[in-house]
Design a protein around this motif. Structure first.
Motif, PDB file in Angstrom:
ATOM      1  N   CYS A  11       0.811  -1.222   0.000  1.00 11.73           N
ATOM      2  CA  CYS A  11       0.000   0.000   0.000  1.00 11.73           C
ATOM      3  C   CYS A  11       0.844   1.272   0.000  1.00 11.73           C
ATOM      4  N   TYR A  14       2.149   1.723  -3.683  1.00 10.91           N
ATOM      5  CA  TYR A  14       1.116   2.000  -4.686  1.00 10.91           C
ATOM      6  C   TYR A  14       1.161   3.452  -5.194  1.00 10.91           C
ATOM      7  N   TRP A  43       1.308  -4.439  -5.400  1.00  8.14           N
ATOM      8  CA  TRP A  43       1.150  -3.025  -5.748  1.00  8.14           C
ATOM      9  C   TRP A  43       1.013  -2.846  -7.254  1.00  8.14           C
ATOM     10  N   ASN A 111      -2.083   0.505   6.528  1.00  6.08           N
ATOM     11  CA  ASN A 111      -3.084  -0.397   7.091  1.00  6.08           C
ATOM     12  C   ASN A 111      -2.660  -0.906   8.467  1.00  6.08           C
TER      13      ASN A 111
END
Length: 189
Positions: A11, A14, A43, A111
């Motif tokens: 994440c 990304y 990703w 996250n």
């Protein structure tokens, strides 16, 4: 020289501006940046889903440049650990397994809820938001982080960004603490 190790979750790789900044930071040798081919695949898959203007060839080139330029970045040999790990989302176990395998201190991720302290603490690993991670790097060595930010901003060609535009881009990614520190400490960005 590097005193700790951080595994980048998919994440944080990304968004291109954050991925780029994290790569420039990895080149400072303040820490060891690590990831896996599985993290790359995640990703890249998500970027391709949301950015039809990009191709697998372009993103593979980016992946290959990352692997070639950050020393000892690829973690291997972690797959046998995956079945023994328990996380709310089984799809995140490979990240924790990689972190355990390479003796990481941190998993850099947006996250945080996916990597609860009770699962990580026995392994001496901490999940950390990229803003907090970068802010800790600034506190550790502001000169090196400012230099990395300057290198990133001046490498941007299409489009070129002013100092303010660059910092605004990082702020939009949720790096509010880091941007505040960069504004105060890095006038030359």
């Amino acid at each position: 020289m590097a005193t700790f190790t951080a595994v980048y979750d998919a994440c944080v790789l990304y968004p291109a501006p954050l991925r780029d900044f994290l790569m420039w930071l990895a080149l400072t040798d303040l820490f060891k940046a690590r990831w896996t081919e599985e993290i790359h695949a995640e990703w890249i898959r998500n970027v391709l889903l949301n950015r039809p203007d990009l191709t697998i060839e372009q993103l593979t080139r980016t992946k290959n440049l990352m692997n070639a330029n950050v020393r000892d970045c690829l973690v291997t040999g972690y797959s046998e650990l995956i079945p023994s790990l328990e996380l709310k989302d089984p799809g995140d176990r490979h990240v924790l397994a990689a972190a355990i395998c390479c003796h990481a201190d941190f998993i850099v991720t947006f996250n945080l809820k996916d990597f609860p302290e009770q699962a990580l603490a026995p392994k001496f690993i901490e999940a950390i938001h990229p803003d907090e991670f970068i802010k800790q790097l600034i506190d550790l060595n502001p000169v090196a982080v400012c230099a990395a930010a300057l290198r990133q901003r001046t490498s941007l060609k299409n489009p070129q960004l002013t100092r303010q535009e660059y910092l605004d881009t990082l702020a939009l990614l949720g790096l509010t603490l880091s941007v505040a520190a960069l504004r105060d400490l890095c006038q030359e960005i």
